[in-house]
Design a protein around this motif. Structure first.
Motif, PDB file in Angstrom:
ATOM      1  N   GLU A 174       0.784  -1.061   0.121  1.00 37.45           N
ATOM      2  CA  GLU A 174      -0.017  -0.116   0.005  1.00 37.45           C
ATOM      3  C   GLU A 174       0.943   1.208  -0.017  1.00 37.45           C
ATOM      4  O   GLU A 174       2.049   0.975   0.390  1.00 37.45           O
ATOM      5  CB  GLU A 174      -0.824   0.078   1.174  1.00 37.45           C
ATOM      6  N   SER A 175       0.235   2.443  -0.470  1.00 38.01           N
ATOM      7  CA  SER A 175       0.974   3.617  -0.357  1.00 38.01           C
ATOM      8  C   SER A 175       1.431   4.037   1.166  1.00 38.01           C
ATOM      9  O   SER A 175       0.887   3.697   2.113  1.00 38.01           O
ATOM     10  CB  SER A 175       0.032   4.627  -0.865  1.00 38.01           C
ATOM     11  N   GLY A 176       2.871   4.341   1.084  1.00 38.21           N
ATOM     12  CA  GLY A 176       3.072   4.574   2.583  1.00 38.21           C
ATOM     13  C   GLY A 176       3.889   3.659   3.215  1.00 38.21           C
ATOM     14  O   GLY A 176       4.192   3.941   4.481  1.00 38.21           O
ATOM     15  N   PRO A 315       0.940  -3.992   5.142  1.00 35.46           N
ATOM     16  CA  PRO A 315       0.595  -2.564   6.007  1.00 35.46           C
ATOM     17  C   PRO A 315       0.918  -2.278   7.362  1.00 35.46           C
ATOM     18  O   PRO A 315       0.986  -3.601   8.091  1.00 35.46           O
ATOM     19  CB  PRO A 315      -0.876  -2.691   5.416  1.00 35.46           C
ATOM     20  N   LEU A 316       0.982  -1.182   7.803  1.00 38.93           N
ATOM     21  CA  LEU A 316       1.261  -1.010   9.268  1.00 38.93           C
ATOM     22  C   LEU A 316       0.293  -1.536  10.100  1.00 38.93           C
ATOM     23  O   LEU A 316       0.685  -2.057  11.170  1.00 38.93           O
ATOM     24  CB  LEU A 316       1.224   0.520   9.462  1.00 38.93           C
ATOM     25  N   PRO A 359      -4.609   3.879   7.307  1.00 42.08           N
ATOM     26  CA  PRO A 359      -4.578   3.544   6.003  1.00 42.08           C
ATOM     27  C   PRO A 359      -3.698   4.096   5.054  1.00 42.08           C
ATOM     28  O   PRO A 359      -3.429   3.655   4.136  1.00 42.08           O
ATOM     29  CB  PRO A 359      -6.048   4.248   5.548  1.00 42.08           C
ATOM     30  N   GLY A 360      -2.956   5.370   5.635  1.00 39.65           N
ATOM     31  CA  GLY A 360      -1.877   5.814   4.890  1.00 39.65           C
ATOM     32  C   GLY A 360      -0.713   5.543   5.562  1.00 39.65           C
ATOM     33  O   GLY A 360       0.500   5.679   4.971  1.00 39.65           O
ATOM     34  N   ASN A 361      -0.582   4.167   6.076  1.00 44.67           N
ATOM     35  CA  ASN A 361       0.629   3.581   6.673  1.00 44.67           C
ATOM     36  C   ASN A 361       1.639   4.712   7.142  1.00 44.67           C
ATOM     37  O   ASN A 361       1.167   5.520   7.749  1.00 44.67           O
ATOM     38  CB  ASN A 361       1.156   2.796   5.598  1.00 44.67           C
TER      39      ASN A 361
END
Length: 462
Positions: A174-176, A315-316, A359-361
């Protein structure tokens, strides 16, 4: 060497009594604010005993509070214990709220004061040790990824194995999540490290310009082409080309890129001369390519060339206690960058960081931390400073036994993270004995060594 102790007291008899009471310390004495701040500036004592009633305001506390403020400005890490008159607890509480470590009321009981000073000194030493550990060089060759997650550590290990090779790698995440940082690590840990690392975002450049950006063009190739321009692939000769958001590559360019990947040969737009290049390709996408493949928008043969090895970056929200580790990492980093001295997080902030799905990690977490460091007025960051909700909750498992095991593992991981991997401290946080903790670590197959902050992966942000 004995520890320096600064005593700020205008009563010479009481000051001598303090000096006699602490023979294991190198005692420094000051009688007013000017002397105290001069000694703090010169000697940097880790602990200060401060009487709030100093000249010229012996009967008040204004000079004492001004001295406390000055000490914090010069030596923010020093632990200040304030001494107040009997019945002046409100002044002591105000001093603690303003940054003092603790307080002691007159008449002073020396054994009690000795305990308070020892506790303050121990806190100072722990903070210095935590800061030293946080600034240690990386334990591996990979830098700037901060993680204690088993899944993320496996990705880092794979990067180290792949770096010396020329195998193309596709990064999915994912992004980030750190795709560019991992791509830089693949470059910097390999034999091409001294050569160019060239980045191009396939989704950020308009399609009519992307071909020229990748392959270059000859003079007169199209309107406005007033000179020959070298493309990014050619610039990356002997180095690494990072194709970010490869799923957005237009269909017309996929054929030309495929030929480059097969033969390491390109032609500039408007040119007829084949140009041999030597480039390693690392690509990335934040969305699976299954849908564009099924719809015919992405070529199967191109994908096979791009992904001999695929690394999936978690993801985070799937990385256990990494959100708290990263928050502490950014706190240290941004304190230095912004010239702040924020000490840590409230329990509410820790809970909100843990519960938030991010969601933006990592990029989202970094932005929240920057905002908090700039806006907070306290010494601890709260959930409100991070602009995170307090009522976030994780979905519950319907399998009771699995949910219990998952919750147990998560709590143990959090205890190991908060204690920086110190098992005795973690056991105390969990309210269990060390042998019991050993058994649980073995049962859950936890890597205790990974629970301390590790700085991985060079290049971009974690």
């Amino acid at each position: 060497m004995s520890t320096k102790l600064l005593i700020v007291e205008d009563d010479e008899g009481l000051s001598s009594q303090y000096r006699w009471a602490f023979p294991d310390h190198t005692v420094l004495a000051a009688q007013d604010r000017r002397q105290a701040l001069a000694l703090v500036q010169k000697e940097k004592p880790p602990i200060v005993l401060l009487d709030l009633g100093l000249p010229p305001d012996r009967d008040g506390v204004s000079e004492g509070f001004a001295t406390l403020e000055g000490i914090q400005r010069i030596a923010p890490d020093a632990k200040v214990i304030v001494v107040t008159g009997n019945g002046e607890r409100q002044h002591a509480l105000r001093a603690v709220a303003g940054g003092a470590c603790d307080f002691c009321e007159k008449p002073v009981d020396i054994p009690t004061l000795r305990t308070i000073l020892d506790r303050g000194l121990r806190l100072y030493e722990l903070e210095q040790e935590n800061r030293r550990l946080a600034e240690l060089p990386a334990a591996t060759a990979i830098k700037r990824i901060v993680t204690a997650s088993e899944a993320m550590l496996k990705v880092c290990a794979s990067v180290e194995k792949l770096a010396p090779t020329n195998v193309p790698v596709l990064l999915l995440g994912e992004s980030g999540t750190g795709k560019e940082a991992l791509a830089r690590a693949l470059h910097e840990l390999g034999p091409r490290a001294q050569q160019p690392f060239v980045v191009i975002n396939c989704g950020a450049i308009p399609e009519p310009l992307l071909e020229s950006e990748l392959f270059g063009h000859e003079r007169g190739a199209f309107t406005g082409a007033i000179k020959q321009t070298i493309g990014k692939i050619e610039v990356a000769h002997r180095g690494t080309l990072f194709l970010d958001e490869i799923g957005d590559l237009p269909a017309a360019l996929q054929v030309k890129l495929l030929r480059f990947l097969q033969d390491q040969v390109i032609e500039r737009v408007g040119g007829r001369q084949p140009i041999q290049v030597d480039v390693r390709v690392v690509s990335a996408t934040n969305q699976p390519l299954d849908e564009p493949l099924a719809a015919g928008r992405f070529r199967n043969d191109l994908l096979y060339r791009l992904n001999p090895v695929t690394l999936r970056i978690p993801p985070l929200r799937q990385r256990g206690g990494d959100a708290v580790l990263l928050a502490r990492y950014f706190l240290n980093l941004l304190n230095r960058e912004f010239g702040r001295n924020i000490r840590g997080f409230t329990e509410q902030a820790i809970g909100a960081i843990t519960a938030h799905p991010w969601p933006g990690n990592v990029r989202e977490l970094e932005n929240h931390m920057k905002r908090a460091l700039v806006m907070t007025e306290g010494r601890l960051i709260d959930a409100a400073d991070l602009e995170l909700p307090l009522n976030a909750a994780e979905p519950a498992s319907l399998d009771l036994r699995a949910a219990r095991m998952q919750a147990e593992r998560k709590v143990i991981e959090m205890a190991l993270v908060r204690s920086n991997g110190t098992l005795s401290t973690a056991a105390k946080l969990l309210g269990i004995s060390r042998p019991t903790l050993y058994g649980l670590i073995e049962a859950h197959r936890l890597d205790v060594g990974a629970a301390s902050i590790q700085h991985h992966i060079g290049g971009g942000r974690p």
